[in-house]
Design a protein around this motif. Sequence first.
Motif, PDB file in Angstrom:
ATOM      1  N   ALA A  84     -31.240 -22.853  63.792  1.00 45.00           N
ATOM      2  CA  ALA A  84     -30.954 -23.882  64.792  1.00 45.00           C
ATOM      3  C   ALA A  84     -29.708 -24.633  64.359  1.00 45.00           C
ATOM      4  N   ARG A  85     -28.952 -25.097  65.351  1.00 39.38           N
ATOM      5  CA  ARG A  85     -27.792 -25.951  65.102  1.00 39.38           C
ATOM      6  C   ARG A  85     -28.150 -27.350  65.591  1.00 39.38           C
ATOM      7  N   ILE A  86     -28.037 -28.311  64.691  1.00 42.39           N
ATOM      8  CA  ILE A  86     -28.238 -29.710  65.039  1.00 42.39           C
ATOM      9  C   ILE A  86     -26.859 -30.350  65.042  1.00 42.39           C
ATOM     10  N   THR A  87     -26.464 -30.915  66.174  1.00 45.47           N
ATOM     11  CA  THR A  87     -25.143 -31.512  66.321  1.00 45.47           C
ATOM     12  C   THR A  87     -25.280 -33.027  66.362  1.00 45.47           C
ATOM     13  N   PHE A  88     -24.483 -33.689  65.511  1.00 47.54           N
ATOM     14  CA  PHE A  88     -24.486 -35.146  65.417  1.00 47.54           C
ATOM     15  C   PHE A  88     -23.130 -35.696  65.841  1.00 47.54           C
ATOM     16  N   GLU A  89     -23.148 -36.763  66.621  1.00 44.46           N
ATOM     17  CA  GLU A  89     -21.948 -37.554  66.882  1.00 44.46           C
ATOM     18  C   GLU A  89     -22.252 -38.936  66.350  1.00 44.46           C
ATOM     19  N   ASP A  90     -21.449 -39.367  65.391  1.00 42.95           N
ATOM     20  CA  ASP A  90     -21.745 -40.582  64.644  1.00 42.95           C
ATOM     21  C   ASP A  90     -23.121 -40.391  64.010  1.00 42.95           C
ATOM     22  N   THR A  91     -24.088 -41.205  64.341  1.00 42.00           N
ATOM     23  CA  THR A  91     -25.428 -41.060  63.760  1.00 42.00           C
ATOM     24  C   THR A  91     -26.457 -40.635  64.808  1.00 42.00           C
ATOM     25  N   VAL A  92     -25.992 -40.094  65.924  1.00 42.40           N
ATOM     26  CA  VAL A  92     -26.861 -39.711  67.041  1.00 42.40           C
ATOM     27  C   VAL A  92     -26.987 -38.185  67.109  1.00 42.40           C
ATOM     28  N   ILE A  93     -28.209 -37.704  67.299  1.00 44.00           N
ATOM     29  CA  ILE A  93     -28.440 -36.276  67.519  1.00 44.00           C
ATOM     30  C   ILE A  93     -28.016 -35.967  68.951  1.00 44.00           C
ATOM     31  N   LYS A  94     -26.996 -35.139  69.110  1.00 43.49           N
ATOM     32  CA  LYS A  94     -26.488 -34.802  70.440  1.00 43.49           C
ATOM     33  C   LYS A  94     -27.082 -33.506  70.976  1.00 43.49           C
ATOM     34  N   GLN A  95     -27.442 -32.581  70.072  1.00 42.69           N
ATOM     35  CA  GLN A  95     -27.966 -31.300  70.537  1.00 42.69           C
ATOM     36  C   GLN A  95     -28.750 -30.641  69.414  1.00 42.69           C
ATOM     37  N   ILE A  96     -29.823 -29.961  69.787  1.00 44.49           N
ATOM     38  CA  ILE A  96     -30.575 -29.083  68.894  1.00 44.49           C
ATOM     39  C   ILE A  96     -30.754 -27.787  69.658  1.00 44.49           C
ATOM     40  N   SER A  97     -30.196 -26.693  69.138  1.00 42.42           N
ATOM     41  CA  SER A  97     -30.269 -25.431  69.874  1.00 42.42           C
ATOM     42  C   SER A  97     -30.480 -24.263  68.925  1.00 42.42           C
ATOM     43  N   VAL A  99     -29.625 -20.731  67.513  1.00 40.28           N
ATOM     44  CA  VAL A  99     -28.358 -20.005  67.383  1.00 40.28           C
ATOM     45  C   VAL A  99     -28.559 -18.790  66.484  1.00 40.28           C
ATOM     46  N   PRO A 100     -27.737 -17.763  66.652  1.00 37.18           N
ATOM     47  CA  PRO A 100     -27.776 -16.644  65.717  1.00 37.18           C
ATOM     48  C   PRO A 100     -26.989 -16.986  64.454  1.00 37.18           C
ATOM     49  N   LEU A 101     -27.301 -16.330  63.368  1.00 37.80           N
ATOM     50  CA  LEU A 101     -26.489 -16.475  62.155  1.00 37.80           C
ATOM     51  C   LEU A 101     -25.389 -15.425  62.267  1.00 37.80           C
ATOM     52  N   ASP A 102     -24.280 -15.813  62.921  1.00 36.54           N
ATOM     53  CA  ASP A 102     -23.184 -14.881  63.143  1.00 36.54           C
ATOM     54  C   ASP A 102     -21.856 -15.563  62.807  1.00 36.54           C
ATOM     55  N   VAL A 103     -20.773 -14.838  62.988  1.00 30.01           N
ATOM     56  CA  VAL A 103     -19.451 -15.335  62.617  1.00 30.01           C
ATOM     57  C   VAL A 103     -19.124 -16.647  63.340  1.00 30.01           C
ATOM     58  N   LEU A 104     -19.325 -16.714  64.637  1.00 33.51           N
ATOM     59  CA  LEU A 104     -18.997 -17.926  65.392  1.00 33.51           C
ATOM     60  C   LEU A 104     -19.826 -19.108  64.912  1.00 33.51           C
ATOM     61  N   THR A 105     -21.115 -18.918  64.734  1.00 34.00           N
ATOM     62  CA  THR A 105     -21.995 -20.005  64.307  1.00 34.00           C
ATOM     63  C   THR A 105     -21.596 -20.529  62.933  1.00 34.00           C
ATOM     64  N   VAL A 106     -21.405 -19.623  61.984  1.00 32.83           N
ATOM     65  CA  VAL A 106     -21.069 -20.027  60.614  1.00 32.83           C
ATOM     66  C   VAL A 106     -19.673 -20.642  60.550  1.00 32.83           C
ATOM     67  N   SER A 107     -18.730 -20.086  61.283  1.00 31.61           N
ATOM     68  CA  SER A 107     -17.351 -20.585  61.194  1.00 31.61           C
ATOM     69  C   SER A 107     -17.177 -21.961  61.829  1.00 31.61           C
ATOM     70  N   THR A 108     -18.037 -22.336  62.757  1.00 30.89           N
ATOM     71  CA  THR A 108     -17.904 -23.643  63.398  1.00 30.89           C
ATOM     72  C   THR A 108     -18.800 -24.714  62.776  1.00 30.89           C
TER      73      THR A 108
END
Length: 148
Positions: A84-97, A99-108
């Motif tokens: 899963a990718r947990i995305t934070f903006e400042d101290t707020v959770i913006k997204q939990i999704s 994701v595959p463990l692939d080149v795009l996921t790891v590189s970003t």
Amino acid sequence: MPSAYFVAELDCPVCGARSPADESIELVTPLVDGGFWTVGESDPDFTWRAIRVYYPVLREPADDEPVQLLETWVCPSCGSTNWARITFEDTVIKQISAVPLDVLTVSTAHAISEDVGQPYQEITGEELFPGGNIRIDFRERLLAALQS
């Protein structure tokens, strides 16, 4: 070590089931001590400074770039371990999704759970923590192996 749960409905890439948004997905984090955290919630410990203490760093975030953390979760239907990718903006959770463990996921992403040790070894053929210390160049090695 403190621990809490990130919770979200996630679609399993193995069986296709949608998980409940509860602790059954085992999306555990050491960032805070206790509780269930989901999109839209905030905590003063959801900072890059705290994340880099608890998770191996893939790359530093640019100024004002949302921080992306990769963590494992378990499908309660089939028992598969997923990412899963947990995305934070400042101290707020913006997204939990999911994701595959692939080149795009790891590189970003900026940081990843130490649970990557076993997949890392399967993908690269080498240990992530030889002699107890993490490989300094593990991101580059993982990305190279994922591209092959």
